[in-house]
Design a protein around this motif. Structure first.
Motif, PDB file in Angstrom:
ATOM      1  N   THR A  96      74.406  29.509  74.056  1.00 20.70           N
ATOM      2  CA  THR A  96      73.235  30.290  73.664  1.00 20.70           C
ATOM      3  C   THR A  96      73.564  31.086  72.402  1.00 20.70           C
ATOM      4  OG1 THR A  96      73.812  32.194  75.029  1.00 20.70           O
ATOM      5  CG2 THR A  96      72.424  30.520  76.055  1.00 20.70           C
ATOM      6  N   ARG A 111      75.956  34.307  88.960  1.00 22.05           N
ATOM      7  CA  ARG A 111      75.472  34.373  87.577  1.00 22.05           C
ATOM      8  C   ARG A 111      76.159  35.532  86.875  1.00 22.05           C
ATOM      9  NH1 ARG A 111      69.121  34.824  88.115  1.00 22.05           N
ATOM     10  NH2 ARG A 111      69.040  33.840  86.086  1.00 22.05           N
ATOM     11  N   LYS A 121      67.781  43.872  76.131  1.00 25.56           N
ATOM     12  CA  LYS A 121      67.488  42.829  77.120  1.00 25.56           C
ATOM     13  C   LYS A 121      68.708  42.554  77.990  1.00 25.56           C
ATOM     14  CE  LYS A 121      63.943  40.484  74.534  1.00 25.56           C
ATOM     15  NZ  LYS A 121      63.253  39.236  74.399  1.00 25.56           N
ATOM     16  N   ARG A 123      70.308  39.887  80.339  1.00 29.54           N
ATOM     17  CA  ARG A 123      70.199  38.444  80.534  1.00 29.54           C
ATOM     18  C   ARG A 123      71.162  37.997  81.620  1.00 29.54           C
ATOM     19  NH1 ARG A 123      67.207  35.416  77.302  1.00 29.54           N
ATOM     20  NH2 ARG A 123      66.329  36.368  75.454  1.00 29.54           N
ATOM     21  N   ASP A 126      73.404  31.282  83.559  1.00 31.56           N
ATOM     22  CA  ASP A 126      73.544  30.395  84.693  1.00 31.56           C
ATOM     23  C   ASP A 126      73.524  28.949  84.204  1.00 31.56           C
ATOM     24  OD1 ASP A 126      73.716  29.616  87.338  1.00 31.56           O
ATOM     25  OD2 ASP A 126      71.631  30.019  87.804  1.00 31.56           O
ATOM     26  N   ASP A 128      72.335  25.219  84.028  1.00 33.82           N
ATOM     27  CA  ASP A 128      71.108  24.447  84.237  1.00 33.82           C
ATOM     28  C   ASP A 128      71.506  22.972  84.304  1.00 33.82           C
ATOM     29  OD1 ASP A 128      68.669  23.158  84.186  1.00 33.82           O
ATOM     30  OD2 ASP A 128      67.918  24.201  82.409  1.00 33.82           O
ATOM     31  N   LYS A 135      72.108  28.481  80.410  1.00 34.06           N
ATOM     32  CA  LYS A 135      70.939  29.130  79.836  1.00 34.06           C
ATOM     33  C   LYS A 135      71.036  30.613  80.173  1.00 34.06           C
ATOM     34  CE  LYS A 135      68.299  28.441  83.936  1.00 34.06           C
ATOM     35  NZ  LYS A 135      67.134  28.643  84.592  1.00 34.06           N
ATOM     36  N   SER A 136      70.301  31.425  79.444  1.00 35.59           N
ATOM     37  CA  SER A 136      70.308  32.862  79.680  1.00 35.59           C
ATOM     38  C   SER A 136      68.873  33.336  79.900  1.00 35.59           C
ATOM     39  CB  SER A 136      70.927  33.605  78.498  1.00 35.59           C
ATOM     40  OG  SER A 136      72.313  33.406  78.460  1.00 35.59           O
ATOM     41  N   GLU A 137      68.575  33.702  81.129  1.00 33.90           N
ATOM     42  CA  GLU A 137      67.243  34.165  81.496  1.00 33.90           C
ATOM     43  C   GLU A 137      67.120  35.662  81.204  1.00 33.90           C
ATOM     44  OE1 GLU A 137      64.662  34.768  85.593  1.00 33.90           O
ATOM     45  OE2 GLU A 137      66.630  33.825  85.674  1.00 33.90           O
ATOM     46  N   ASP A 138      65.997  36.062  80.631  1.00 31.34           N
ATOM     47  CA  ASP A 138      65.714  37.467  80.349  1.00 31.34           C
ATOM     48  C   ASP A 138      65.246  38.146  81.632  1.00 31.34           C
ATOM     49  OD1 ASP A 138      64.923  39.931  79.418  1.00 31.34           O
ATOM     50  OD2 ASP A 138      63.466  39.156  77.981  1.00 31.34           O
ATOM     51  N   LEU A 139      66.061  39.065  82.179  1.00 27.32           N
ATOM     52  CA  LEU A 139      65.706  39.763  83.412  1.00 27.32           C
ATOM     53  C   LEU A 139      64.810  40.975  83.156  1.00 27.32           C
ATOM     54  CD1 LEU A 139      69.124  39.706  85.309  1.00 27.32           C
ATOM     55  CD2 LEU A 139      67.214  38.109  85.504  1.00 27.32           C
TER      56      LEU A 139
END
Length: 178
Positions: A96, A111, A121, A123, A126, A128, A135-139
């Motif tokens: 990323t 994670r 942010k 992130r 985790d 995929d 990938k890095s999800e925005d929490l």
């Protein structure tokens, strides 16, 4: 070194003033020995191959060694899926390009959670399986107003309820149920 973690029975140090993109793993099961060699238990050293200066700001681990830099997030692993990192078996790839700040990441149910560059942010990184990469999800996507002023510290509370606590640049304590 700026960062430290334990990974695969080694201590891993990363980022010095003179080598900000380099990380080192000790000899297996000997955290004080950094004797180089080509045998699997010997220590290793690796410098990120990046076209720009990407100072390592944190290291963490799940199944792989995760590395957060100023310009992106990297994953280090052995050359094959089920092999360990050794002096002759290492591959490091950028997954990323969010960038990070110098706060220790947190392990959240497999994670790695880290603060993105700018400190606004949170992130969660985790794997995929469909894309075969991390990938890095925005929490914080629904509440980024709470991180105004940037996050200055973080802690994870696993019990009674799963919460992430942080302080922001305004001196406020903020919380998120995870």
């Amino acid at each position: 070194p700026r960062c430290v973690t334990f990974y695969e029975n080694r201590i891993v140090y990363a980022s010095t003033a003179h080598q900000p993109q380099t990380f080192w793993g000790s000899v297996t099961d000997d955290y004080y020995d950094f004797k180089t060699g080509e045998e699997d238990p010997d220590s290793y050293s690796y410098t990120l191959a990046s076209p720009e200066r990407n100072e390592i700001l944190w290291v963490g681990n799940t199944q792989q060694l995760l590395i957060g830099t100023t310009g992106g997030e990297w994953v280090a692993a052995g050359n094959d899926v089920d092999t360990s990192i050794t002096p002759t078996s290492i591959q490091v790839r950028q997954h990323t390009s969010n960038g990070s700040i110098a706060l220790r990441p947190m392990l959240l149910e497999g994670r790695i959670a880290y603060m993105q560059r700018g400190g606004r942010k949170l992130r969660a990184m985790d794997y995929d399986g469909a894309r075969e990469q991390f990938k890095s999800e925005d929490l914080t996507i629904l509440s980024d107003h709470l991180t105004a002023g940037g996050v200055t510290s973080m802690a994870y509370q696993a019990q009674r309820d799963s919460n992430i606590w942080a302080t922001n640049g305004n001196g406020q304590l903020i919380g998120m149920t995870y």
